[in-house]
Design an enzyme around this catalytic site. Structure first.
Site, PDB file in Angstrom:
ATOM      1  N   GLY A 105       0.941  -1.182   0.055  1.00 36.36           N
ATOM      2  CA  GLY A 105       0.099  -0.050  -0.049  1.00 36.36           C
ATOM      3  C   GLY A 105       0.943   1.305  -0.019  1.00 36.36           C
ATOM      4  N   ASP A 149      -5.404  -2.782  -5.632  1.00 37.07           N
ATOM      5  CA  ASP A 149      -5.929  -2.959  -4.540  1.00 37.07           C
ATOM      6  C   ASP A 149      -7.296  -2.929  -4.420  1.00 37.07           C
ATOM      7  OD1 ASP A 149      -6.259  -0.173  -5.270  1.00 37.07           O
ATOM      8  OD2 ASP A 149      -5.632   0.547  -3.258  1.00 37.07           O
ATOM      9  N   TYR A 189     -15.356  -0.315 -15.549  1.00 34.63           N
ATOM     10  CA  TYR A 189     -14.117   0.556 -15.861  1.00 34.63           C
ATOM     11  C   TYR A 189     -13.943   0.693 -17.425  1.00 34.63           C
ATOM     12  CZ  TYR A 189     -11.502   3.159 -12.071  1.00 34.63           C
ATOM     13  OH  TYR A 189     -11.360   3.950 -11.359  1.00 34.63           O
TER      14      TYR A 189
END
Length: 262
Positions: A9, A110, A101
């Site tokens: 992350g 993620d 998308y």
């Protein structure tokens, strides 16, 4: 054989070890933890497990720079020389979890992992998935396993930092030690910032719920993960069921491993 799952992350690396034959996402990890990027070295990786040779696959999601991932791979190859690397990307698992998308591969890995994790943990549910991390992401998942889109906004801490650094006198009010308070009108500058930032985050969740309604979806739950999840859940005032799901990215990586047999 063991799997090393890695969520690289923005702030730190979260990791967990799972048995390769473990199909239950609610099972406890063999071991788990996190590493700050500043502390990333061979010694830190070698402490992940005593049996380094047991790690046969490393399955990861990354939102950090290519340089950071290459450094992680370099250290991991020295620590786990027999392990193969498998990267989940925004376009992974499209055969069984679609996205609206326009360019699927540009969906953050993620977010893709969290969608996969949520779809496996709560099948046949309409879910609003919230990740309250460095950025706050809000994604709508339909019961027929389709990602309908989402929202991205600065996270709680980032909002606080931007007010502090972008002004002459406003304080930075959020930290790891910030106590939980119910949402209210602030009667001093610090509490006004605290409540204003929480209100903006909760407002984005409400917009996500409204968009679900516009899609004619009856929302079953709001699923929240991330370092600031407790702050949001504590302040949430909606009527839908709200649940905390820790390490949703790692659970999604494990589900992807079993679904695609990588």
């Amino acid at each position: 054989m063991s799997l090393l799952l890695i969520d690289a992350g923005n702030t730190r690396i979260k990791w967990a070890i799972a048995q390769a034959d473990s199909f239950n996402l609610n099972d406890k990890w063999v071991k788990s933890g996190n590493i700050n990027y500043a502390d990333l070295n061979e010694s830190a990786l070698s402490h992940i497990t005593k049996d380094l040779s047991s790690i046969k696959k490393i399955i990861y999601s990354s939102v950090v720079s290519k340089e950071k991932i290459e450094h992680l791979k370099f250290l991991s190859k020295a620590t786990f020389p027999s392990a193969s690397w498998h990267e989940l990307q925004g376009g992974s698992a499209l055969s069984w979890l679609k996205t609206k998308y326009i360019t699927p591969e540009k969906l953050g890995s993620d977010r893709r992992a969290m969608l996969i994790g949520a779809a496996n943990l709560f099948p046949h549910r309409n879910i609003l998935i919230v990740c309250a991390g460095t950025a706050t992401t809000i994604d709508l998942l339909s019961s027929n396993k389709e990602h309908l889109g989402g929202l991205i906004l600065p996270g709680i801490t980032l909002m606080s930092q931007s007010l502090h650094t972008g002004t002459a006198k406003l304080p930075h009010v959020f930290s790891d030690q910030t106590p939980l308070h119910p949402l209210s009108l602030g009667c001093d500058t610090q509490s006004a910032i605290y409540n204003g930032i929480l209100a903006s985050q909760l407002g984005a969740i409400e917009i996500g719920k409204l968009m679900a309604h516009q899609q004619k979806l009856s929302l079953d739950m709001v699923l929240v993960d991330g370092g600031n999840a407790e702050l949001l859940i504590n302040a949430y005032q909606g009527t839908e069921q709200i649940l905390f799901s820790s390490n949703l990215v790692l659970k999604g990586l494990l589900a992807w491993h079993h679904q695609d047999y990588i």
